[in-house]
Design a protein around this motif. Structure first.
Motif, short mmCIF file in Angstrom:
data_model
loop_
_atom_site.label_atom_id
_atom_site.label_comp_id
_atom_site.label_asym_id
_atom_site.label_seq_id
_atom_site.Cartn_x
_atom_site.Cartn_y
_atom_site.Cartn_z
N GLN A 1 0.84 -1.21 0.00
CA GLN A 1 0.00 0.00 0.00
C GLN A 1 0.87 1.25 0.00
O GLN A 1 0.59 2.21 -0.72
N ALA A 2 1.94 1.23 0.80
CA ALA A 2 2.87 2.36 0.83
C ALA A 2 3.52 2.54 -0.55
O ALA A 2 3.74 3.67 -1.00
N ALA A 3 3.80 1.42 -1.21
CA ALA A 3 4.41 1.49 -2.55
C ALA A 3 3.44 2.16 -3.53
O ALA A 3 3.85 3.00 -4.35
N LEU A 4 2.16 1.81 -3.44
CA LEU A 4 1.17 2.42 -4.33
C LEU A 4 1.06 3.93 -4.07
O LEU A 4 1.00 4.72 -5.01
N HIS A 5 1.05 4.31 -2.80
CA HIS A 5 0.97 5.74 -2.48
C HIS A 5 2.19 6.50 -3.01
O HIS A 5 2.07 7.61 -3.51
N LEU A 6 3.36 5.87 -2.93
CA LEU A 6 4.57 6.50 -3.46
C LEU A 6 4.49 6.64 -4.98
O LEU A 6 4.88 7.67 -5.54
N ALA A 7 3.97 5.62 -5.63
CA ALA A 7 3.82 5.68 -7.10
C ALA A 7 2.90 6.84 -7.48
O ALA A 7 3.18 7.58 -8.44
N ILE A 8 1.84 7.03 -6.69
CA ILE A 8 0.91 8.13 -6.97
C ILE A 8 1.59 9.48 -6.72
O ILE A 8 1.43 10.42 -7.51
N ASP A 9 2.36 9.56 -5.63
CA ASP A 9 3.10 10.80 -5.37
C ASP A 9 4.05 11.13 -6.51
O ASP A 9 4.26 12.28 -6.86
N LEU A 10 4.64 10.08 -7.07
CA LEU A 10 5.68 10.26 -8.09
C LEU A 10 5.11 10.64 -9.47
O LEU A 10 5.57 11.58 -10.10
N VAL A 11 4.12 9.91 -9.94
CA VAL A 11 3.61 10.13 -11.32
C VAL A 11 2.10 10.38 -11.38
O VAL A 11 1.55 10.50 -12.47
N GLY A 12 1.46 10.46 -10.22
CA GLY A 12 -0.01 10.58 -10.18
C GLY A 12 -0.57 11.79 -10.90
O GLY A 12 -1.72 11.76 -11.37
N ASP A 13 0.23 12.86 -11.02
CA ASP A 13 -0.31 14.06 -11.67
C ASP A 13 0.15 14.17 -13.13
O ASP A 13 -0.03 15.21 -13.77
N ASP A 14 0.70 13.09 -13.66
CA ASP A 14 1.12 13.07 -15.06
C ASP A 14 0.10 12.31 -15.91
O ASP A 14 0.00 11.08 -15.83
N PRO A 15 -0.67 13.03 -16.75
CA PRO A 15 -1.69 12.36 -17.55
C PRO A 15 -1.10 11.41 -18.58
O PRO A 15 -1.82 10.55 -19.11
N GLY A 16 0.20 11.52 -18.82
CA GLY A 16 0.84 10.62 -19.78
C GLY A 16 1.38 9.35 -19.14
O GLY A 16 1.96 8.50 -19.82
N ALA A 17 1.20 9.24 -17.81
CA ALA A 17 1.76 8.07 -17.11
C ALA A 17 0.68 7.06 -16.79
O ALA A 17 -0.50 7.38 -16.70
N THR A 18 1.10 5.80 -16.64
CA THR A 18 0.20 4.73 -16.22
C THR A 18 0.79 4.04 -15.00
O THR A 18 1.99 3.74 -14.97
N ILE A 19 -0.06 3.82 -14.00
CA ILE A 19 0.33 3.04 -12.83
C ILE A 19 -0.36 1.69 -12.93
O ILE A 19 -1.59 1.61 -13.02
N HIS A 20 0.43 0.63 -12.97
CA HIS A 20 -0.11 -0.73 -13.10
C HIS A 20 -0.05 -1.40 -11.72
O HIS A 20 1.05 -1.64 -11.22
N VAL A 21 -1.20 -1.68 -11.14
CA VAL A 21 -1.24 -2.38 -9.86
C VAL A 21 -1.58 -3.84 -10.14
O VAL A 21 -2.67 -4.14 -10.65
N VAL A 22 -0.64 -4.73 -9.87
CA VAL A 22 -0.78 -6.11 -10.33
C VAL A 22 -0.54 -7.12 -9.21
O VAL A 22 0.46 -7.05 -8.50
N THR A 23 -1.49 -8.02 -9.08
CA THR A 23 -1.32 -9.16 -8.17
C THR A 23 -1.04 -10.41 -8.98
O THR A 23 -1.71 -10.65 -9.99
N VAL A 24 -0.05 -11.16 -8.57
CA VAL A 24 0.26 -12.42 -9.26
C VAL A 24 -0.31 -13.58 -8.44
O VAL A 24 -0.08 -13.68 -7.24
N VAL A 25 -1.09 -14.41 -9.13
CA VAL A 25 -1.65 -15.61 -8.52
C VAL A 25 -0.92 -16.80 -9.12
O VAL A 25 -0.75 -16.88 -10.34
N SER A 26 -0.48 -17.70 -8.26
CA SER A 26 0.29 -18.85 -8.75
C SER A 26 -0.60 -19.82 -9.51
O SER A 26 -1.67 -20.19 -9.05
N ASN A 27 -0.14 -20.24 -10.68
CA ASN A 27 -0.86 -21.28 -11.42
C ASN A 27 -0.15 -22.62 -11.25
O ASN A 27 -0.41 -23.58 -11.95
N ASP A 28 0.72 -22.63 -10.25
CA ASP A 28 1.52 -23.81 -9.98
C ASP A 28 0.90 -24.60 -8.82
O ASP A 28 1.58 -25.01 -7.90
#
Ligand code: ATP
Ligand code: MG
Ligand code: MG
Length: 159
Positions: free
Chosen positions: A16-43
């Motif tokens: 969650q802290a990482a997401l907030h930092l990402a928003i602080d860093l590029v959140g006001d840039d309309p040309g940026a994309t923040i990808h929030v991704v969870t990986v689920v094991s298929n193993d």
């Protein structure tokens, strides 16, 4: 500077802290994309496959059942992920200029899923927790460690 920022997300307060930092860093840039991704094991094996795998000498493995079992898990996870991101961001989501992509990926391991997602989406920065949901304190988590080792783009770890 950074246009595709990947935030590998496991629901932990570190992520969650990482997401907030990402928003602080590029959140006001309309040309940026923040990808929030969870990986689920298929193993993993569904109980029906474990019993079919020999111990009881039963029916042959039904692979289509296995595939639908995996996609049901991924769908459920994706639904939960969208819910938690919505409640985490609240009002902030409305003032966000950057594009927010929330996704779940099936992969053999979190490190594998994070690496392939990053290359598939031309990510130029990864921001992740130093630890996750694991119990050990003070050390670097195994997923952070694996990503730091293998990534060829910058990785920022957050406490
Ligand atoms: P370990 O899992 O090694 O017992 P841990 O859970 O404390 O320890 P990690 O799993 O390495 O530590 O978590 C560190 C960061 O990695 C998290 O904050 C999150 O950003 C990311 N992460 C962990 N698991 C996943 C996952 N399944 N999908 C996406 N990101 C993840
Ligand atoms: Mg999604
Ligand atoms: Mg973990």
């Amino acid at each position: 500077l950074f246009k595709n920022v990947l935030v590998p997300f496991d629901e932990s307060e570190h992520a969650q802290a990482a997401l907030h930092l990402a928003i602080d860093l590029v959140g006001d840039d309309p040309g940026a994309t923040i990808h929030v991704v969870t990986v689920v094991s298929n193993d993993i094996m569904p109980p029906s496959m474990i019993s079919a795998s020999g111990a009881f000498g039963e029916a042959p493995v039904d692979y289509s059942t296995y595939e639908s079992f995996l996609s049901a898990i991924a769908e459920r996870s994706d639904h939960d992920l969208h819910d938690s991101i919505d409640s985490l961001l609240g009002q902030d989501a409305r003032t966000l200029q950057a594009k927010l992509v929330v996704d779940t990926r099936l992969a053999p391991s979190p490190v594998d899923g994070i690496s392939t997602y990053a290359s598939d989406h031309c990510c130029d920065l990864i921001i992740m927790g130093r630890r996750g949901l694991g119990a050990l304190r003070g050390m670097l988590g195994s997923v952070s460690y694996g990503v730091l080792r293998s990534s060829d783009i910058p990785v920022l770890t957050v406490k």
